[in-house]
Design a protein around this motif. Structure first.
Motif, short mmCIF file in Angstrom:
data_model
loop_
_atom_site.label_atom_id
_atom_site.label_comp_id
_atom_site.label_asym_id
_atom_site.label_seq_id
_atom_site.Cartn_x
_atom_site.Cartn_y
_atom_site.Cartn_z
N LYS A 188 0.85 -1.19 0.00
CA LYS A 188 0.00 0.00 0.00
C LYS A 188 0.88 1.24 0.00
CE LYS A 188 -4.32 1.81 1.74
NZ LYS A 188 -5.46 1.62 2.65
N PHE A 198 -7.95 -0.25 -4.34
CA PHE A 198 -6.58 -0.71 -4.21
C PHE A 198 -6.57 -2.23 -4.30
CE2 PHE A 198 -3.13 -2.07 -1.13
CZ PHE A 198 -2.13 -2.02 -2.09
N GLN A 200 -4.19 -5.29 -3.92
CA GLN A 200 -2.88 -5.71 -3.43
C GLN A 200 -2.64 -7.16 -3.84
OE1 GLN A 200 -2.15 -4.92 0.69
NE2 GLN A 200 0.01 -5.51 0.59
#
Length: 432
Positions: A188, A198, A200
């Motif tokens: 992050k 986001f 990941q």
């Protein structure tokens, strides 16, 4: 006092062209609109004052004249059986042309900094092409922005403000409020903290994740497992929906994609994803290039030699085979017996074994700044700063060529003049 407006920044691939430079008594006293990185370079730091030479790597440098340094550089290169000319990314295109002529004269390998950053992107473009767009088009039209394996908050500080996330354009009057921002990365980052989505993923799983996105996009979600590369199938489906429903999608990828597992095949796969997305919407992809004119060297080298980088002139004609002819290939095999590092810093960015070999062979450095490469050099030739003390052409990360302006009179010789003198001296030593 002189005020220069609409000046270009010679730092990163954004090539910001809205700077205001204040000059007093041939010295830059203020830089406005630039990020801290760009302003620092324009103001000048760690400049090498005069040409330097030393007998061996263990002795101290001694200041010499330009003529002495150039003669010694020519002697080193002309006596080499396998010279390497590396760097070029922080110099204008006019310098690149002179360097390629020198490489041809020497029968040398010429390679640029893309070999350790976006070289894999070049290989992927060979196979798939590049469905890209100018940064102006992205600014004016994009409503979905994706940063994959890149962190512009730190690497390209003004990219989001001028071209992508926050920029207001002709069809994007709301700026950030009218855009969805997606970040795909292994951690992050500060850029991810600004994102709407986001994703990941696990280190080295980019190829698998892109393949899963392509499967979902093509209507074959049933073949995708519940988790791919640490990303849930649900999150992957949500990302596909975001990309499909955007009116104009701009994907920007960095070294997190080019230098991780699968390397150029990651970009190959990403380009295929972009091509397939264009059946649903408008989608483009652009590499986040680092040095301000690393794109320029690829263009100049391509039109001069037929290849974008890692060109070997030992056969008397350009030969290109990454994995064999790139800078680190010949250094790790201990093939090269002399090197010239110009407008790049191999000492800071090459693998340890490559730097160890550079420390054992004669090295000529041509650069305005003292850096780790200086520590392994035998001859150091300081030059004027391109884009500050010398005008010339540079290519932005999107392939748009722009004209760099001279802001102050140079205190050192320009790269072009140094390369011309070295080439002339090499020819004289060879009786040409």
């Amino acid at each position: 006092m002189t005020v220069i407006t609409d000046a270009l920044c010679p730092f990163c691939g954004c090539l910001c062209d809205d700077l205001t430079i204040v000059v007093e008594d041939n010295k830059i006293t203020d830089v406005k609109q630039a990020c801290k990185l760009g302003a620092s370079k324009i103001m000048g730091h760690h400049r090498i004052k005069a040409p330097m030479m030393r007998k061996d790597k263990n002795s101290e440098f001694k200041e010499v004249s330009y003529e002495e340094a150039i003669n010694e550089a020519a002697n080193i290169l002309s006596n080499s059986k396998r010279p390497l000319l590396y760097g070029w990314a922080s110099a204008v295109c006019e310098v690149h042309k002179k360097g390629i002529l020198l490489a041809e004269e020497l029968g040398a390998i010429i390679d640029n900094t893309a070999t350790v950053c976006h070289g894999p992107s070049t290989l992927a473009v060979h196979e798939k092409g590049l469905p890209s767009a100018t940064l102006g088009q992205v600014k004016n039209r994009a409503d979905v922005i994706v940063f994959w394996g890149s962190n512009p908050v730190h690497a390209h500080p003004r990219h989001m403000g001028r071209y992508s996330v926050f920029a207001k354009g002709l069809f994007s009057e709301k700026g950030r409020k009218g855009r969805k921002v997606v970040v795909v990365d292994v951690r992050k980052t500060d850029t991810a903290n600004m994102a709407d989505q986001f994703v990941q993923l696990e280190q080295g799983s980019d190829y698998l994740v892109i393949s899963a996105l392509r499967a979902i996009l093509s209507g074959h979600a049933d073949v995708v497992p519940e988790s791919v590369g640490g990303v849930s199938k649900e999150q992957l489906s949500k990302l596909v929906d975001t990309l499909k429903t955007g009116k104009f999608v701009g994907i920007f990828f960095g070294m997190g994609l080019t230098q991780s597992k699968s390397r150029y095949k990651n970009i190959d796969n990403a380009i295929s994803l972009v091509t397939e997305l264009n059946a649903f919407t408008k989608c483009v992809i652009t590499p986040m290039r680092g040095h301000y004119n690393v794109t320029g060297f690829g263009n100049v080298c391509a039109w001069e030699t037929g290849f974008a980088t890692a060109v070997d002139f030992a056969r008397g004609a350009p030969y290109y085979n990454p994995g064999e002819t790139a800078a680190n290939d010949v250094l790790l095999r201990k093939e090269t017996d002399a090197a010239m590092i110009i407008a790049g810093d191999a000492g800071a960015h090459f693998p340890a074994d490559s730097v160890r070999h550079l420390a054992k062979i004669p090295v000529v450095q041509i650069d305005p700044y003292w850096n780790p490469t200086t520590e392994v050099a035998n001859v150091v030739i300081p030059v004027a700063i391109c884009g500050v003390e010398v005008e010339g052409t540079a290519y932005r990360m999107d392939g748009v060529s722009l004209r760099m302006r001279k802001m102050v009179e140079p205190t050192h010789l320009p790269d072009t003049e140094v390369l011309e003198k070295i080439t002339e001296r090499v020819k004289a030593l060879r009786g040409e």
